[in-house]
Design a protein around this motif. Sequence first.
Motif: not given
Length: 165
Positions: A103-113
Motif C-alpha cells: 500500500e505504499l505510494p510509488s517512490g517510497t524509499i524502503i531502505t538505503k545501502v
Amino acid sequence: MDKLFGLVRIHVKRGINLAVRDCNTSDPYVVVRMGKQKLKTRVVHKNINPEWNEDLTLSIADTSLPVQIFVYDKDVFSLDDKMGDADFDIRPFIEAVKMRLDELPSGTIITKVKSGRDNCLSEESCVVWENGKVVQKMILRLRNVERGEVELQLQWIDIPGSRGL
C-alpha cells in the motif's frame, strides 16, 4: 528448484568510463554470476560508455550468495580481456521484498545501502517501492581495473508456486 524463492530481474543499464583494452576503445559485455548461474549481455562494439539496457533474470535459492559482475572486452583472435569485476549483497533487497509493502505510494524509499569499503557501491543505493514493485538502482565501482562503473537495476519477480519469501 524446490528451494526457489523467486526471481530477480537485473536490468544491466550501462557501463561508465570503462577501461580501454583495444587501441583506443573496447568491445565490452557483462557476465552476471550467482552460484552456478551465469548470464551474459550482448557485446557493445567500440564503446567505453556502452548502453546495454538488457534484462537478465536470476533465480534466487540462496540469499547468502553474492551476485558477481564481470566485465570483459570481446576479442576475436585471443581470450577476452578482463575489464574489472564487482559484487553485491542481495540480502538488503530481499529483506525489503519480504516486507510485503503493497500500500505504499510509488517512490517510497524502503531502505538505503550505504557505499563503503565493504561493498562495490560507488554511491548510496536505495531500495524503492515503484509502481507496485520493489526496485533497487545501483552503480557498482569495478575492482581489479584502472577505472569503470556499471549501472544496474534490480526488480523482484514473484513466481506462482514458488516457496516465496
